[in-house]
Write an enzyme that holds these catalytic residues in place. Structure first.
Site, PDB file in Angstrom:
ATOM      1  N   GLU A 171       0.811  -1.224   0.000  1.00 42.48           N
ATOM      2  CA  GLU A 171       0.000   0.000   0.000  1.00 42.48           C
ATOM      3  C   GLU A 171       0.840   1.267   0.000  1.00 42.48           C
ATOM      4  O   GLU A 171       0.635   2.169   0.816  1.00 42.48           O
ATOM      5  CB  GLU A 171      -0.950  -0.007   1.209  1.00 42.48           C
ATOM      6  CG  GLU A 171      -1.927  -1.171   1.196  1.00 42.48           C
ATOM      7  CD  GLU A 171      -2.955  -1.125   2.328  1.00 42.48           C
ATOM      8  OE1 GLU A 171      -2.804  -0.288   3.233  1.00 42.48           O
ATOM      9  OE2 GLU A 171      -3.910  -1.934   2.279  1.00 42.48           O
TER      10      GLU A 171
ATOM     11  N   GLU B 136      -4.510  -9.350   0.996  1.00 39.96           N
ATOM     12  CA  GLU B 136      -5.149  -9.290   2.315  1.00 39.96           C
ATOM     13  C   GLU B 136      -6.637  -9.541   2.117  1.00 39.96           C
ATOM     14  O   GLU B 136      -7.290  -8.816   1.362  1.00 39.96           O
ATOM     15  CB  GLU B 136      -4.934  -7.927   2.991  1.00 39.96           C
ATOM     16  CG  GLU B 136      -3.527  -7.777   3.519  1.00 39.96           C
ATOM     17  CD  GLU B 136      -3.223  -6.398   4.078  1.00 39.96           C
ATOM     18  OE1 GLU B 136      -4.118  -5.795   4.714  1.00 39.96           O
ATOM     19  OE2 GLU B 136      -2.090  -5.932   3.876  1.00 39.96           O
TER      20      GLU B 136
HETATM   21  C1  GAL Z   1      -4.484  -3.026   5.363  1.00 37.63           C
HETATM   22  C2  GAL Z   1      -3.013  -2.925   5.722  1.00 37.63           C
HETATM   23  C3  GAL Z   1      -2.677  -3.811   6.888  1.00 37.63           C
HETATM   24  C4  GAL Z   1      -3.671  -3.604   7.994  1.00 37.63           C
HETATM   25  C5  GAL Z   1      -5.051  -3.908   7.481  1.00 37.63           C
HETATM   26  C6  GAL Z   1      -6.144  -3.839   8.524  1.00 37.63           C
HETATM   27  O1  GAL Z   1      -4.888  -2.019   4.515  1.00 37.63           O
HETATM   28  O2  GAL Z   1      -2.228  -3.309   4.637  1.00 37.63           O
HETATM   29  O3  GAL Z   1      -1.380  -3.526   7.346  1.00 37.63           O
HETATM   30  O4  GAL Z   1      -3.574  -2.284   8.398  1.00 37.63           O
HETATM   31  O5  GAL Z   1      -5.334  -2.984   6.463  1.00 37.63           O
HETATM   32  O6  GAL Z   1      -7.397  -4.111   7.953  1.00 37.63           O
END
Ligand code: GAL
Length: 815
Positions: free
Chosen positions: A421, A497
């Protein structure tokens, strides 16, 4: 081989690599982990780099060490970084007596990671520094060594300028190794092993070693490369000779053909060893060993990821680097246990969110058959000044060189990620694509054999086509991958993620939330697994998208374990929005599939039921002790690999539920839900079917009063030496041994024999009790005691007691 550090230090070190060879006694490299003998103090400590500085009143510590984990918690502090005192400076000092007989050797210090901005001094001289706390680096300190004398090694760590979105830890949190090598030697991380040809019945292994000649004369050398099979049998060797000029480094490469090699695979993680001998006048002057694997990897446009020619769906989790109550101080057993728990749920891949990992994590993934999504930066490690003050090319090159050269022989690594990100890069702000290109080029320079990616979170940013620069689409949450995939359908997709589902182990709220973002003032999140922050989703959605869009190579759940920091939805800002103050903000995350001490939350079984369809899983939630809800609604969910079930409450059928594989409401595909059950105490029973056949049944009963304590050790035999661990779970149970879901008393811990308490915890994100001490509070009936071996072998007994509960003991053996 000889030890180059005298007995004073020998008593305190663990020798990790003693290369023995008849012909070259006294010649080969020694690597010594500098674990003990360290003195530590927090704060500025003027002149602590100087040998004459008096550190007699400093604390004695073992490294790896995290100075902040002992707390105390800063109750009004920032929950997003764990409310622990990690910001500040710390000094480490160690006196090493290096014998005169080592003179003539080249001396290196290899740091696996120091948080943060380490400055290293040997005998008062600044011998090097590093700017990225997660990365490994090494220093040639030969010129500062005093052979035959005491040598004072001092390391300054300073986290004040380190930005973080979670708890980073503080200090020398990974190991340090001292290496003595012949003046002509294989460079640190200088052997690179690839398999340019892998055919069904043979493979060509290419081994390239960077040979460094630090002497003042040209060296005529031969490099002998030997390969050993997973069973330790020599299966091939080759040599190459040449002159390496004084002061120069040369890459010497051989190809060795292996006939019918075993493949490294998630099913069978077969590891070969390459042994690199550098021979001078026929004598080995340097021997190093590297493990590697023979396997093929490929991302396809429409059929996901292929390992050894067959599709393997990535069933992954994200893991931060911490070990919960043990903090950031790396411990191999703690890491291995995390991976074991993840594997038991069906995980076959790990993403090291978001920074260079401890080298042992890669070793464990190799050994355990876990694929590794290896990532170097999170938003450049939050270095706010990077665009203004840093020579980006130099920063990226140096850090990526360490990252890739250290790790590139690990067969587990299937993808390099240059970062998570990174805003300016995704948007091409201030020429961000140039920085992306720079990072990718350096990855490719040091390892052109694996695909690369950038992890994205901004869908609109995709319209700028940064994906043209790398190989695989990697996107976080909310089907954001779709635009990129539409614009570039020839690239596969990894959900880097998924989920970010939030919950608290053992906690349930009624009624069920209507929206995923319905969070209450309880400061805990209901464990019906229906809650997620607005940018995220429940796990079932990701299963559904992967079923409906088979080009998706797989997912990495945010996160496998709860971790310190990032306590969404109860971070400081959010709790203030609810009318609370800073002190109500939590100190650890709710994202984990298991809690911070490794106890499964309910959705562990949801993942297991989907990821391990052949294994019987039948899990009923919630618990069945609701004295205040008699006559009221308590929904019942069942996570199972079956497809249909009948639920009974005290023998009365509550009807059948069946999974609906075509539903667009993902929970109906993957869970069985009885939303209208009216609570009465007694027995819940579920009878589960799969493809029309009985799969099994499970019962859950209302428990009696809590009367007993139960201890369960994950391992009752551990190794002496101060590193091995046993995790002992404490549970309150009723007289029949059923876990009591509400017990919340303090448990006093008494330890006798050859173990000590390394940490305690219970998975409550709202707990501000210390992680070190001899008591722990039960949280919804459970807590964890982490025991560490001492240097003595023998028996150890752990006894726990708690008001009103019968005490209990467990015996451990330290070998
Ligand atoms: C993402 C980020 C992670 C964590 C996650 C929580 O956007 O890459 O490090 O913060 O959100 O939902």
């Amino acid at each position: 081989m000889r030890d180059y550090i005298n007995s004073k230090l020998l008593a305190t070190v663990a020798l990790i690599c003693l290369c023995l060879s008849q012909s070259a006694l006294g010649q080969e490299r020694t690597s010594t982990v500098l674990r003990n003998g360290w003195k530590f103090a927090k704060g500025e400590q003027a002149n602590a780099f100087a040998p004459a500085f008096k550190d007699a009143d400093w604390e004695e510590v073992a490294v790896p060490h995290d100075w902040a984990i002992e707390g105390p918690f800063e109750i009004d502090g920032n929950g997003s970084t764990g409310k622990l005192p990690w910001k500040g400076q710390g000094w480490y000092r160690n006196e090493l007596e290096i014998p005169a007989s080592a003179e003539g050797k080249r001396v290196y210090l290899v740091f696996d990671g120091v948080m943060a901005f380490p400055k290293v001094y040997l005998n008062g001289e600044n011998v090097g520094e590093w700017d990225y706390g997660y990365n490994s680096f090494y220093l040639d300190v030969t010129n500062a060594v005093k052979f035959g004398e005491d040598n004072l090694l001092a390391v300054h760590a300073d986290t004040r300028e380190h930005g973080s979105r979670w708890y980073p830890g503080a200090g020398m949190y990974r190991k340090v190794t001292m290496v003595f090598a012949d003046p002509v030697h294989a460079e640190v991380w200088g052997t690179y092993i690839t398999t340019p040809i892998v055919k069904p019945n043979y493979a060509d292994v290419r081994i390239s070693t960077a040979v460094k000649n630090t002497s003042s004369a040209d060296a005529e050398i031969t490099v002998l490369q030997k390969i050993f099979s997973p069973d330790g049998i020599e299966v091939g060797q080759d040599t190459i000779s040449r002159t390496v000029k004084a002061g120069r480094t040369a890459d010497l490469e051989v190809d060795i053909r292996l006939i019918d090699p075993e493949r490294w695979d998630v099913e069978n993680p077969a590891l070969y060893t390459a042994e690199t001998h550098i021979l001078s006048d026929g004598n080995a002057v340097d021997i190093t060993r590297n493990k590697f694997g023979v396997r093929t990897i490929a991302f396809t446009a429409d059929d996901g990821f292929h390992l050894n020619g067959r599709r393997v769906q990535l069933k992954g989790v994200n893991l931060h680097h911490g070990h919960g109550p043990l903090g950031a101080a790396f411990n191999k057993r703690a890491m291995q246990r995390q991976l074991e728990i993840m594997k038991s749920m069906g995980v076959n891949a790990i993403r090291n969110s978001h920074n260079t990992a401890a080298p042992e994590l890669l070793e464990l993934c190799d050994e355990m058959g876990l694929l590794m999504f290896n990532e170097v930066f999170d938003k450049y490690d939050n270095k706010a000044d990077i665009l203004e003050d840093t020579d980006f090319d130099e920063f990226a090159h140096r850090n990526i060189k360490s990252f890739v050269t250290r790790d590139r022989n690990h067969p587990s690594i299937f993808l390099w990620s240059v970062g998570n990100e990174i805003g300016d890069v995704q948007w091409n702000i201030n020429n961000g694509f140039k920085r992306l290109h720079t990072m990718l080029n350096y990855v490719n320079k040091y390892d052109p054999t694996r695909p690369t990616t950038l992890v994205n979170d901004n869908m609109e940013g995709a319209s700028m086509r940064h994906f043209d620069l790398y190989d695989v689409h990697a996107w976080n949450y909310g089907r954001r991958y779709r635009l990129a995939r539409q614009m570039e359908p020839n690239k596969s997709v990894v959900i880097s993620e998924s989920a970010s589902t939030v919950s608290t182990r053992g906690f349930y709220e009624f009624p069920l939330p209507e929206e995923k973002t319905d969070f209450t003032k309880s400061l805990q999140v209901s464990s019906y697994d229906l809650n997620a922050p607005d940018w995220a989703e429940i796990g079932d959605d990701d299963f559904m998208w992967q079923q409906d869009e088979p080009y998706i190579a797989g997912e990495f759940v945010w996160t496998g374990f709860d971790y310190l920091g990032e306590p969404t939805p109860y971070d400081n800002r959010s709790v203030k929005g609810m009318g609370f103050g800073d002190k109500e903000a939590s100190r650890s995350s709710y994202f984990g599939i298991v809690d911070m001490v490794g106890i499964p939350k309910d959705r562990y079984y949801l993942y297991k039921s989907y990821w391990m369809p052949e294994e019987k899983t039948i899990h009923i939630l919630p618990h069945w002790n609701w004295p205040d809800r008699v006559g009221k609604n308590v929904p019942v969910f069942v996570y199972t690999n079956g497809d249909k079930a009948e639920l009974f409450l005290n023998g009365k059928s509550q009807g059948f539920q069946q999974k609906d594989p075509a539903s667009k409401n993902s929970v109906e595909r993957f869970r069985l839900m009885w939303r209208d059950v009216v609570y009465e105490p007694g027995e819940l029973k579920v009878v589960v079917y799969k493809n029309g056949e009985l799969l099994g049944e499970q019962t859950l009963s209302t428990t009696g009063e809590a009367t007993n304590l139960k201890l369960t050790a994950d391992r009752t035999a551990i190794e002496k030496g101060g590193e091995d661990l046993s995790y002992v779970m404490v549970e309150a149970t009723d007289a029949d041994g059923n876990p009591h879901p509400w017990a919340d008393g303090y448990v006093e811990i008494d330890v006798k024999g050859s173990v000590e308490i390394a940490g305690v915890g219970n998975g409550n994100p709202q707990s501000f009790e210390p992680f070190q001490g001899n008591r722990v509070k039960l949280f919804y009936g459970k807590a964890m005691i982490i025991l560490r071996s001492t240097n003595r072998a023998g028996k150890a007994t752990v006894t726990v007691k708690s008001d009103g509960l019968k005490k209990s003991s467990v015996e451990l053996h330290v070998k």
